[in-house]
Design an enzyme around this catalytic site. Structure first.
Site, PDB file in Angstrom:
ATOM      1  N   CYS A  20       0.669  -1.298  -0.247  1.00 62.41           N
ATOM      2  CA  CYS A  20       0.227   0.371   0.019  1.00 62.41           C
ATOM      3  C   CYS A  20       0.963   1.681   0.091  1.00 62.41           C
ATOM      4  O   CYS A  20       1.849   1.713   1.198  1.00 62.41           O
ATOM      5  CB  CYS A  20      -0.617   0.207   1.299  1.00 62.41           C
ATOM      6  N   HIS A  28      -9.226  -3.556  -2.819  1.00 59.98           N
ATOM      7  CA  HIS A  28      -8.242  -3.510  -1.848  1.00 59.98           C
ATOM      8  C   HIS A  28      -8.226  -1.701  -1.666  1.00 59.98           C
ATOM      9  O   HIS A  28      -8.428  -1.028  -0.197  1.00 59.98           O
ATOM     10  CB  HIS A  28      -6.632  -3.202  -2.180  1.00 59.98           C
ATOM     11  N   GLU A  29      -8.571  -0.787  -2.795  1.00 56.60           N
ATOM     12  CA  GLU A  29      -9.070   0.226  -2.453  1.00 56.60           C
ATOM     13  C   GLU A  29     -10.273   0.683  -2.231  1.00 56.60           C
ATOM     14  O   GLU A  29     -10.444   1.703  -1.625  1.00 56.60           O
ATOM     15  CB  GLU A  29      -9.611   0.509  -3.936  1.00 56.60           C
ATOM     16  N   HIS A  34      -9.684   1.039   1.655  1.00 54.26           N
ATOM     17  CA  HIS A  34      -9.863   1.682   1.805  1.00 54.26           C
ATOM     18  C   HIS A  34     -11.353   2.871   2.275  1.00 54.26           C
ATOM     19  O   HIS A  34     -10.718   4.129   3.246  1.00 54.26           O
ATOM     20  CB  HIS A  34      -8.748   2.728   0.658  1.00 54.26           C
TER      21      HIS A  34
END
Length: 196
Positions: free
Chosen positions: A105, A147-148, A151
């Site tokens: 990351c 993954h994003e 966030h």
């Protein structure tokens, strides 16, 4: 303009982000800056919280993964040129047997760990023109999106690690938040006042 990437330990990375509307101020400039920031740091994805904005916006460009020799020609072709903007995204389905992939990351430089995720997702989102989409993705593209997406939900890949792994990297995470790390892109560290 290349923006500083927010480092591990900043509270903005742990907050669930808010939806935005078409009239978000200077939206086109923000997108341009986010892509420039991501490419400058050699990333394949970047979420708004990583530049200090708690809004439901992230972008991906999986083209760098297309160079991987272990992938089939078909997989390489799928990854090459896959570039998207996701606004107000919502993952509506995750399916399949979880598989491990070594993730990193931009907000947590120099730490990579295996993270388990499901291989298939269906996601609803608005594109950069605020046009709605509902699409399904699999493999590495699904992985980058997940993954994003995490966030904008206030989740980091390190949150998905075992307690033992978390203990093993705790000191390194502390050093990142204090700016005690060498990075070749601009960052903003929560426990250090100056930017690099």
């Amino acid at each position: 303009m290349i923006l500083p990437i927010v480092a591990y330990g900043d509270p903005v990375l742990k907050k669930k982000s808010k939806e935005i509307t078409r009239d978000y101020p200077n939206f086109d400039i923000l997108l341009e800056n986010m892509f420039e920031t991501m490419y400058n740091a050699y990333g394949v994805g970047l979420a708004a919280p990583q530049i200090g904005l708690s809004i439901r916006l992230f972008l991906v460009d999986t083209t760098p993964f297309a160079d991987d020799d272990v992938l089939t020609k078909e997989e390489q072709d799928t990854l090459n040129g896959f570039k998207r903007v996701f606004i107000n995204a919502k993952i509506v389905e995750e399916e399949g047997d979880e598989w491990a992939f070594n993730e990193g990351c931009l907000s947590i430089p120099d730490i990579r760990e295996d993270v388990f995720r499901k291989p298939n997702i269906t996601i609803e989102y608005l594109d950069e023109n605020f046009k709605p989409h509902k699409e399904s993705f699999d493999g590495l593209i699904a992985r980058v999106i997940q993954h994003e997406y995490d966030h904008i939900e206030g989740i980091l890949f390190t949150d998905k690690l075992s307690n033992l792994k978390k203990r093993l990297i705790k000191g390194r995470l502390t050093n990142i938040s204090k700016g005690k790390i060498d990075v070749d892109y601009r960052m903003r560290f929560p426990d250090q006042k100056k930017k690099r």
